[in-house]
Design a protein around this motif. Sequence first.
Motif, PDB file in Angstrom:
ATOM      1  N   GLU A 172      44.044  20.675  27.710  1.00  0.00           N
ATOM      2  CA  GLU A 172      43.624  21.653  26.687  1.00  0.00           C
ATOM      3  C   GLU A 172      44.526  22.888  26.647  1.00  0.00           C
ATOM      4  O   GLU A 172      44.422  23.695  25.720  1.00  0.00           O
ATOM      5  CB  GLU A 172      42.187  22.084  26.922  1.00  0.00           C
ATOM      6  CG  GLU A 172      41.145  20.992  26.687  1.00  0.00           C
ATOM      7  CD  GLU A 172      41.120  19.939  27.775  1.00  0.00           C
ATOM      8  OE1 GLU A 172      40.661  18.813  27.504  1.00  0.00           O
ATOM      9  OE2 GLU A 172      41.590  20.233  28.912  1.00  0.00           O
ATOM     10  N   ASP A 173      45.374  23.045  27.642  1.00  0.00           N
ATOM     11  CA  ASP A 173      46.317  24.170  27.642  1.00  0.00           C
ATOM     12  C   ASP A 173      47.570  23.871  26.823  1.00  0.00           C
ATOM     13  O   ASP A 173      48.410  24.757  26.640  1.00  0.00           O
ATOM     14  CB  ASP A 173      46.728  24.517  29.076  1.00  0.00           C
ATOM     15  CG  ASP A 173      45.568  25.004  29.918  1.00  0.00           C
ATOM     16  OD1 ASP A 173      45.458  24.565  31.079  1.00  0.00           O
ATOM     17  OD2 ASP A 173      44.770  25.816  29.408  1.00  0.00           O
ATOM     18  N   THR A 174      47.698  22.651  26.350  1.00  0.00           N
ATOM     19  CA  THR A 174      48.852  22.291  25.528  1.00  0.00           C
ATOM     20  C   THR A 174      48.879  23.128  24.266  1.00  0.00           C
ATOM     21  O   THR A 174      47.907  23.172  23.513  1.00  0.00           O
ATOM     22  CB  THR A 174      48.803  20.797  25.159  1.00  0.00           C
ATOM     23  OG1 THR A 174      48.944  20.021  26.352  1.00  0.00           O
ATOM     24  CG2 THR A 174      49.908  20.442  24.180  1.00  0.00           C
ATOM     25  N   ALA A 175      49.985  23.826  24.057  1.00  0.00           N
ATOM     26  CA  ALA A 175      50.100  24.730  22.911  1.00  0.00           C
ATOM     27  C   ALA A 175      51.500  25.328  22.891  1.00  0.00           C
ATOM     28  O   ALA A 175      52.259  25.199  23.856  1.00  0.00           O
ATOM     29  CB  ALA A 175      49.073  25.854  23.003  1.00  0.00           C
ATOM     30  N   VAL A 176      51.797  25.985  21.797  1.00  0.00           N
ATOM     31  CA  VAL A 176      52.967  26.859  21.753  1.00  0.00           C
ATOM     32  C   VAL A 176      52.512  28.233  22.233  1.00  0.00           C
ATOM     33  O   VAL A 176      51.536  28.782  21.714  1.00  0.00           O
ATOM     34  CB  VAL A 176      53.565  26.955  20.344  1.00  0.00           C
ATOM     35  CG1 VAL A 176      54.739  27.933  20.339  1.00  0.00           C
ATOM     36  CG2 VAL A 176      54.011  25.579  19.856  1.00  0.00           C
TER      37      VAL A 176
END
Length: 120
Positions: A88-92
């Motif tokens: 869930e920390d996947t992001a730009v």
Amino acid sequence: QVQLVESGGGLVQAGGSLRLSCAASGSFLIINTMGWHRQAPGKQRELVATITSGGRTNYADSVKGRFTISRDNAKNTVYLQMNSLEAEDTAVYYCAAPGVVTTRGRADYWGKGTLVTVSS
């Protein structure tokens, strides 16, 4: 003009760690608050953490206890140590410096972002 340049993103397995850096450069008088925001696919940009020049920190509930923000005022650099990463920390991740004082007044500045991908 103020530039914020992020580095340190990449691909990591769930449970792993990454450290992001953001260096500010250009013409400015005072940078009080620096911080990190993130935007996951299909979601709005959200605050992750902020730190003042005096060292006061603020974290989103979702990252408390896992992420640590720090700052080197002499280098005008802010860091984000991310541990126990989750999918869930996947992001730009974007570096932000709101209310930077320059000779032209105050303005908000953003970096271009660095991608963090956490594989489960």
